[in-house]
Design a protein around this motif. Sequence first.
Motif, PDB file in Angstrom:
ATOM      1  N   UNK A   1      -4.089  15.836  -5.729  1.00 36.07           N
ATOM      2  CA  UNK A   1      -3.887  14.679  -4.807  1.00 36.07           C
ATOM      3  C   UNK A   1      -3.871  13.101  -4.253  1.00 36.07           C
ATOM      4  N   UNK A   2      -3.139  12.642  -4.621  1.00 36.13           N
ATOM      5  CA  UNK A   2      -2.231  11.272  -4.625  1.00 36.13           C
ATOM      6  C   UNK A   2      -2.674  10.233  -3.035  1.00 36.13           C
ATOM      7  N   UNK A   3      -3.334   9.479  -3.316  1.00 35.86           N
ATOM      8  CA  UNK A   3      -3.675   8.728  -1.899  1.00 35.86           C
ATOM      9  C   UNK A   3      -3.014   7.876  -2.038  1.00 35.86           C
ATOM     10  N   UNK A   4      -2.772   6.295  -1.227  1.00 37.59           N
ATOM     11  CA  UNK A   4      -2.109   5.627  -1.178  1.00 37.59           C
ATOM     12  C   UNK A   4      -3.792   4.498  -1.228  1.00 37.59           C
ATOM     13  N   UNK A   5      -3.451   3.714  -2.292  1.00 30.80           N
ATOM     14  CA  UNK A   5      -4.393   3.455  -3.267  1.00 30.80           C
ATOM     15  C   UNK A   5      -4.839   2.053  -1.767  1.00 30.80           C
ATOM     16  N   UNK A   6      -3.649   0.937  -1.841  1.00 35.10           N
ATOM     17  CA  UNK A   6      -4.080  -0.106  -0.889  1.00 35.10           C
ATOM     18  C   UNK A   6      -4.772   0.335   0.668  1.00 35.10           C
ATOM     19  N   UNK A   7      -3.715   1.701   1.509  1.00 36.81           N
ATOM     20  CA  UNK A   7      -4.438   1.997   2.499  1.00 36.81           C
ATOM     21  C   UNK A   7      -5.778   2.554   2.309  1.00 36.81           C
ATOM     22  N   UNK A   8      -6.216   2.882   1.759  1.00 39.30           N
ATOM     23  CA  UNK A   8      -7.846   3.637   0.761  1.00 39.30           C
ATOM     24  C   UNK A   8      -8.749   2.789   0.434  1.00 39.30           C
TER      25      UNK A   8
ATOM     26  N   UNK B   1      -0.404  15.359   4.983  1.00 47.82           N
ATOM     27  CA  UNK B   1      -0.867  14.427   6.037  1.00 47.82           C
ATOM     28  C   UNK B   1      -2.398  14.557   5.458  1.00 47.82           C
ATOM     29  N   UNK B   2      -2.834  13.947   5.145  1.00 43.64           N
ATOM     30  CA  UNK B   2      -5.062  14.184   5.184  1.00 43.64           C
ATOM     31  C   UNK B   2      -5.181  13.173   5.914  1.00 43.64           C
ATOM     32  N   UNK B   3      -6.473  13.181   6.162  1.00 46.77           N
ATOM     33  CA  UNK B   3      -7.781  12.231   7.467  1.00 46.77           C
ATOM     34  C   UNK B   3      -8.999  12.028   6.077  1.00 46.77           C
TER      35      UNK B   3
ATOM     36  N   UNK C   1      -0.355   9.346   4.444  1.00 43.62           N
ATOM     37  CA  UNK C   1       0.259  11.080   3.639  1.00 43.62           C
ATOM     38  C   UNK C   1       0.271  10.498   2.856  1.00 43.62           C
ATOM     39  N   UNK C   2      -0.006  11.264   1.895  1.00 43.56           N
ATOM     40  CA  UNK C   2      -0.665  11.774   0.691  1.00 43.56           C
ATOM     41  C   UNK C   2       0.183  12.796  -0.145  1.00 43.56           C
ATOM     42  N   UNK C   3       0.209  13.120  -1.496  1.00 37.22           N
ATOM     43  CA  UNK C   3       1.182  14.041  -2.030  1.00 37.22           C
ATOM     44  C   UNK C   3       0.325  14.756  -2.925  1.00 37.22           C
TER      45      UNK C   3
END
Length: 151
Positions: free
Chosen positions: A112-119, A38-40, A24-26
């Motif tokens: 785009x902002x991605x959840x850093x912990x998940x990345x 959503x991104x993959x 889930x990105x922003x």
Amino acid sequence: MPAHHPLSSPQPRPETTSTGVVLDARLVLGEHESVDIPVRLGYRGDDPLAVALQFLGPAAEAGTWRFSRDLLWEGLQKPAGLGDVRIWPPCTCHGRPSLRIMLRGVDNVVLVDLPSRQVRRWLRRESFTLVPRGSEDTLIDWTAELDGLTR
């Protein structure tokens, strides 16, 4: 059971050829405006130097961007990138807990902002397990690459 030297790098797992995670990105539209998308993130052992960031859902027209896996890892630690892809780590002093990626196209720029912990978790547990950092070049057929360039 073969001996394993503690400093040796594990070899890529041949039974696994790719990995990916949907996040889930922003999508940042302005200073105080963003939308969830959503991104993959994907990684393939047959293209060991790159990750793919694919936009899904309503943002799918932004397509798929391929860039260096090392750039993504470096961007989790400090600002990284000089060209069309730039990455900034989370900045809690400015209230941004996410990893920020700027993608510069011919006509526009996307943030785009991605959840850093998940990345970080995906890179460590999936991508680096598939192809350990520093071993990418052992999977590239350099002769074929050079032949392709000289044709």
